[in-house]
Scaffold this active site. Structure first.
Site, PDB file in Angstrom:
ATOM      1  N   ASP A   1      41.209  26.396  69.743  1.00 51.74           N
ATOM      2  CA  ASP A   1      41.125  24.951  69.577  1.00 51.74           C
ATOM      3  C   ASP A   1      42.503  24.387  69.887  1.00 51.74           C
ATOM      4  O   ASP A   1      43.501  24.808  69.282  1.00 51.74           O
ATOM      5  CB  ASP A   1      40.720  24.623  68.137  1.00 51.74           C
ATOM      6  CG  ASP A   1      40.425  23.139  67.927  1.00 51.74           C
ATOM      7  OD1 ASP A   1      41.121  22.295  68.521  1.00 51.74           O
ATOM      8  OD2 ASP A   1      39.501  22.822  67.150  1.00 51.74           O
TER       9      ASP A   1
ATOM     10  N   ASN B   1      41.784  18.979  79.629  1.00 49.70           N
ATOM     11  CA  ASN B   1      40.429  18.456  79.799  1.00 49.70           C
ATOM     12  C   ASN B   1      39.586  18.540  78.529  1.00 49.70           C
ATOM     13  O   ASN B   1      38.474  18.024  78.500  1.00 49.70           O
ATOM     14  CB  ASN B   1      39.729  19.225  80.941  1.00 49.70           C
ATOM     15  CG  ASN B   1      38.285  18.822  81.114  1.00 49.70           C
ATOM     16  OD1 ASN B   1      37.982  17.676  81.439  1.00 49.70           O
ATOM     17  ND2 ASN B   1      37.367  19.754  80.893  1.00 49.70           N
TER      18      ASN B   1
ATOM     19  N   TYR C   1      37.076   6.282  71.632  1.00 49.31           N
ATOM     20  CA  TYR C   1      37.214   7.140  72.814  1.00 49.31           C
ATOM     21  C   TYR C   1      38.059   6.438  73.867  1.00 49.31           C
ATOM     22  O   TYR C   1      39.054   6.975  74.365  1.00 49.31           O
ATOM     23  CB  TYR C   1      35.826   7.493  73.361  1.00 49.31           C
ATOM     24  CG  TYR C   1      35.835   8.291  74.640  1.00 49.31           C
ATOM     25  CD1 TYR C   1      35.893   9.682  74.613  1.00 49.31           C
ATOM     26  CD2 TYR C   1      35.785   7.669  75.884  1.00 49.31           C
ATOM     27  CE1 TYR C   1      35.890  10.427  75.776  1.00 49.31           C
ATOM     28  CE2 TYR C   1      35.784   8.402  77.067  1.00 49.31           C
ATOM     29  CZ  TYR C   1      35.839   9.783  77.007  1.00 49.31           C
ATOM     30  OH  TYR C   1      35.848  10.512  78.166  1.00 49.31           O
TER      31      TYR C   1
ATOM     32  N   LYS D   1      41.800   7.423  75.222  1.00 41.04           N
ATOM     33  CA  LYS D   1      41.945   7.771  76.638  1.00 41.04           C
ATOM     34  C   LYS D   1      42.949   6.837  77.332  1.00 41.04           C
ATOM     35  O   LYS D   1      43.653   7.245  78.268  1.00 41.04           O
ATOM     36  CB  LYS D   1      40.595   7.722  77.332  1.00 41.04           C
ATOM     37  CG  LYS D   1      39.664   8.876  76.967  1.00 41.04           C
ATOM     38  CD  LYS D   1      40.187  10.210  77.450  1.00 41.04           C
ATOM     39  CE  LYS D   1      39.114  11.297  77.399  1.00 41.04           C
ATOM     40  NZ  LYS D   1      39.604  12.595  77.920  1.00 41.04           N
TER      41      LYS D   1
END
Length: 262
Positions: free
Chosen positions: A67, A90, A169, A173
């Site tokens: 992880d 990624n 999210y 990002k």
């Protein structure tokens, strides 16, 4: 024979989230190009299945179950690699929701994965990347952001509020894009390039099979009129890892069928 500007033979590359929808395509393309890929993910079984699928290709995939939020495990990996030519950040998780349905905890968890863990990974990889610079003259980091780090989702595309792409999210990002710029400026003098890719509509196989109307709306929203195939994102990542992009750093490349051009 491939042009040497695009050559990745014998390059040592770490790909996180390597067994996912986009990550598996990246890993495949890099192994096909002759790279040694340390394929990182949390699901050892998925990594082993991918490794079996890629057996016999010119390069090599080395399954690495960890992880990325475990800094000690990441540090141990970088020590094992020795000299690292490329790093692809990624890793991610897919969640849904709206601002009304989100909590501060959702934002913190998203930032922990998409910003803090990636910052740690770059920092921990830096000595190995510098060793590759000494050997070959350069090294490359590619951060996988999202079109939703640049623009908001269109709520009208989704069937339900709970099923939308969530704001935590997109916010994390977007932060990853700024981290990319900071890292590019800090590590540029060391010969390490840091760029970001913003994938657009790449719904996975389950979404394509289970929500065809939603996928059709995504396709219609993109100027190219279709969703993306994972290999189309992988090709841009391979370019950013290759000598062909040797004068690029701090850049953000949308791979979105024109979505963010509207």
């Amino acid at each position: 024979m491939s042009h040497p500007m695009f050559a990745l033979q014998d390059r040592r590359i770490v790909v996180t989230g390597a067994a996912g929808w986009l990550g598996a395509a990246m890993t495949r393309l890099l192994v096909e190009a002759g790279a040694t890929v340390y394929a990182v993910g949390r699901d050892a079984g998925k990594l082993d299945r991918l490794a079996a699928d890629l057996a016999g290709l010119p390069g090599e995939m080395l399954a690495t179950a960890l992880d990325i939020r475990d800094a000690d495990a990441v540090a141990a990996l970088m020590d094992r690699v020795g000299a690292l030519d490329g790093l692809v950040n990624n890793a991610g998780v897919g969640r849904t929701g709206s601002l009304r349905l989100s909590t501060g905890k959702d934002f913190m968890e998203s930032y922990a994965l998409f910003v803090a863990a990636i910052a740690d990974t770059i920092r921990l990889a830096a000595p190995a990347l510098k060793r590759a610079v000494a050997e070959r003259g350069g090294a490359s980091v590619v951060n996988i952001s999202s079109m939703y780090g640049l623009v908001s989702p269109d709520p009208r595309v989704y069937d339900t509020e709970a099923g939308r792409n969530p704001p935590f999210y997109g916010a994390s990002k977007a932060a990853l894009l700024q981290l990319t710029r900071y890292a590019a400026c800090e590590y540029g003098p060391d010969g390490i390039r840091v760029n970001a890719v913003c994938p657009g509509p790449f719904p996975n196989a389950d979404a394509q099979a289970g929500a065809p109307a939603f996928v059709a709306r995504l396709a219609a929203r993109a100027p190219l009129g279709r969703i993306g195939a994972p290999a189309e994102c992988a090709g841009v990542v391979a370019f950013l890892l290759s000598p062909a992009s040797s004068y690029m750093t701090g850049a953000t490349l949308p791979v979105d069928g024109g979505w963010t051009a509207w």
